[in-house]
Write a protein that holds these residues in place. Structure first.
Motif, short mmCIF file in Angstrom:
data_model
loop_
_atom_site.label_atom_id
_atom_site.label_comp_id
_atom_site.label_asym_id
_atom_site.label_seq_id
_atom_site.Cartn_x
_atom_site.Cartn_y
_atom_site.Cartn_z
N LYS A 120 0.90 -1.17 -0.01
CA LYS A 120 0.08 -0.05 -0.12
C LYS A 120 0.75 1.12 0.00
O LYS A 120 0.67 2.25 -0.72
CB LYS A 120 -1.04 -0.24 1.07
CG LYS A 120 -1.64 1.04 1.24
CD LYS A 120 -2.72 0.94 2.37
CE LYS A 120 -3.52 2.14 2.48
NZ LYS A 120 -4.56 2.16 3.67
N GLU A 178 3.82 1.59 -1.35
CA GLU A 178 4.55 1.57 -2.53
C GLU A 178 3.29 1.74 -3.47
O GLU A 178 3.52 1.55 -4.79
CB GLU A 178 5.31 0.61 -2.91
CG GLU A 178 6.73 0.49 -2.20
CD GLU A 178 7.60 1.48 -2.25
OE1 GLU A 178 7.55 2.08 -3.42
OE2 GLU A 178 8.06 2.20 -1.27
N LYS A 179 2.15 2.41 -3.38
CA LYS A 179 1.11 2.67 -4.16
C LYS A 179 0.65 1.27 -5.08
O LYS A 179 0.50 1.50 -6.23
CB LYS A 179 1.26 3.87 -5.17
CG LYS A 179 1.80 4.95 -4.62
CD LYS A 179 2.16 6.26 -5.61
CE LYS A 179 2.29 7.46 -4.91
NZ LYS A 179 3.83 7.59 -4.23
#
Length: 185
Positions: A33, A35-36
């Motif tokens: 999450k 790290e997108k």
């Protein structure tokens, strides 16, 4: 890293308001999450395959090797609650200041007639917000350990040894042979 840098990082970690995720799958989901959603970025970060990251996210693997568990925990700690950490740093730099506790060798350059022999001292001292701000700014700018040590030594010199300029005029403090440093803000 150096001892002052590590102490600042540890003090920053203690500002968290919620506990870290405990299980390996929860930690891995948090990292993905943060790290997108990129499992590839997390895989590169931890030095494992993308498939391994995906298996942790789906809880197909629950117990990592010791070295991987340590890397996961370190990366989760580094990324946990960034806004809370920033607020705590801003508060320390503007209002609260920073408390430094250390056991180290302090030497002096002083007026003639006084002793300048260095000796081990244990000092716990609250430094005003200006020194906290300088430490945080230097840390963010990538200062060396010696530069951070100099800022801390200057703060202790002015507040502890010189008592805000009320005594020991012309005293210069040397902060060496640090056994430990703990900071809190």
């Amino acid at each position: 890293m150096g001892i002052i840098q590590d102490s600042l990082d540890k003090a920053e970690e203690h500002t968290a308001t919620r506990p870290l995720p405990k299980s390996a799958p929860a930690q891995m989901r948090f990292l993905v999450k943060s790290e997108k959603g990129s499992t590839m970025a997390v895989a590169r970060l931890l030095g494992v395959s993308q498939r391994t990251v995906e298996r942790y996210v789906k809880a197909q693997i629950k117990r990592p090797r010791k070295d991987l568990a340590a890397r996961m925990e370190r990366e989760v700690r580094r990324r946990w609650q960034p806004r809370v950490r920033e607020r705590a740093k801003k508060r320390a730099a503007t209002v609260g200041g920073i408390v430094i506790e250390t056991r180290a060798r302090f030497g002096f350059t002083a007026a003639p007639g006084s002793t300048d022999d260095s000796r081990i001292r244990r000092i716990t001292q609250a430094l005003p917000p200006a020194y906290a701000a300088r430490l945080f700014d230097a840390q963010a700018a990538g200062a060396t350990e010696q530069q951070l040590r100099d800022i801390a030594a200057e703060g202790l010199q002015e507040i502890y040894f010189k008592d805000h300029g009320r005594r020991a005029d012309g005293l210069q403090v040397e902060f060496t042979d640090i056994e430990y440093v703990e900071m809190e803000f």
